[in-house]
Motif scaffolding. Sequence first.
Motif, short mmCIF file in Angstrom:
data_model
loop_
_atom_site.label_atom_id
_atom_site.label_comp_id
_atom_site.label_asym_id
_atom_site.label_seq_id
_atom_site.Cartn_x
_atom_site.Cartn_y
_atom_site.Cartn_z
N MET A 1 0.58 -1.12 -0.33
CA MET A 1 0.00 0.01 0.00
C MET A 1 0.46 1.25 -0.08
O MET A 1 1.97 1.81 1.00
CB MET A 1 -0.88 0.05 0.97
CG MET A 1 -2.02 1.80 1.29
SD MET A 1 -2.94 1.29 3.24
CE MET A 1 -3.32 -0.22 2.84
N GLU A 2 0.91 1.94 -1.31
CA GLU A 2 1.77 3.11 -0.78
C GLU A 2 0.91 4.22 -0.28
O GLU A 2 -0.07 4.72 -0.35
CB GLU A 2 1.69 3.61 -2.36
CG GLU A 2 2.62 4.96 -2.65
CD GLU A 2 2.60 5.14 -4.35
OE1 GLU A 2 2.65 6.79 -4.10
OE2 GLU A 2 2.95 4.43 -5.18
N GLY A 35 -13.41 7.43 6.77
CA GLY A 35 -13.10 6.73 5.74
C GLY A 35 -14.67 5.60 5.95
O GLY A 35 -15.83 5.77 6.49
N GLU A 36 -15.20 4.64 4.40
CA GLU A 36 -15.85 4.22 4.79
C GLU A 36 -16.58 2.96 5.59
O GLU A 36 -16.92 2.94 5.81
CB GLU A 36 -15.87 3.03 3.03
CG GLU A 36 -16.40 4.11 1.68
CD GLU A 36 -17.15 4.99 2.05
OE1 GLU A 36 -18.55 4.34 2.57
OE2 GLU A 36 -17.62 6.19 1.49
N SER A 37 -14.91 2.71 5.95
CA SER A 37 -14.80 1.40 7.57
C SER A 37 -14.61 1.72 8.41
O SER A 37 -14.89 1.18 9.46
CB SER A 37 -14.14 0.49 7.00
OG SER A 37 -12.50 1.64 7.29
N PHE A 38 -15.06 3.60 8.72
CA PHE A 38 -14.94 4.39 9.65
C PHE A 38 -16.09 3.09 10.98
O PHE A 38 -17.33 2.55 10.81
CB PHE A 38 -15.65 5.83 9.61
CG PHE A 38 -15.83 6.71 10.75
CD1 PHE A 38 -14.62 6.49 11.35
CD2 PHE A 38 -17.18 6.81 11.52
CE1 PHE A 38 -14.50 7.33 12.67
CE2 PHE A 38 -17.43 7.39 12.86
CZ PHE A 38 -15.35 8.10 13.30
N GLY A 130 -4.54 7.70 1.07
CA GLY A 130 -5.51 8.48 0.26
C GLY A 130 -4.86 10.07 -0.11
O GLY A 130 -4.23 10.07 0.53
N ASP A 131 -5.30 10.68 -0.63
CA ASP A 131 -4.95 12.01 -1.03
C ASP A 131 -5.76 12.82 0.48
O ASP A 131 -4.90 13.69 0.60
CB ASP A 131 -5.81 12.52 -2.28
CG ASP A 131 -7.23 12.34 -1.89
OD1 ASP A 131 -8.37 11.81 -1.18
OD2 ASP A 131 -8.04 13.52 -2.23
N ALA A 132 -5.64 12.86 1.44
CA ALA A 132 -5.86 13.44 2.49
C ALA A 132 -6.05 12.12 3.28
O ALA A 132 -6.67 11.36 3.74
CB ALA A 132 -7.20 14.05 2.40
N PRO A 133 -5.56 12.69 5.02
CA PRO A 133 -6.16 12.17 6.02
C PRO A 133 -7.77 11.68 5.86
O PRO A 133 -8.83 11.93 6.15
CB PRO A 133 -5.20 11.89 7.64
CG PRO A 133 -5.55 13.61 7.28
CD PRO A 133 -4.90 14.03 5.26
#
Length: 155
Positions: A1-2, A35-38, A130-133
């Motif tokens: 994962m980058e 996030g989606e899994s929050f 992602g592009d933001a935390p």
Amino acid sequence: METINMSNENINRLIYTSALKLDAEDFKGFLRHCGESFRYAIKAYSPELGKEMTWLDHGRNGMQDLFAMLPQHVRMKGRFKRHVSVYSVDRQEDGQARAHSSVLLIHTDPEGNSKLFAAGQYFDVIDLSGDAPRLVERVVHLETRELGPGMHIPV
């Protein structure tokens, strides 16, 4: 994962902004930082029971449902303000960070009287891929165990 190289300032800003969104009761704005899994939980240790109690435990959909139902709840009159101090941010090898913060919840009634309502800590898991935390998990561990009736918004 980058993982994009995010500074602790970006992570701190996420934590502070999430508190500001809750202060403003901008619940959709709060969820945009998640996030989606929050997952969100409120816990407190009970010395009387000798164990930890879980008062609330919801995934993202459960939080959306909670926020949608708030207008139908009898609630405390006035406003809440969160004071958050980030203690530490520990980056993990899996592209996440763990943050530990102190939180004080102050209630101001319609007459302008402010009182400390609750004290506790945030234990956040933050996705940095992602592009933001984004918040993946927030466990609120309260020291305060007597909240009274009418408190339905997240700490």
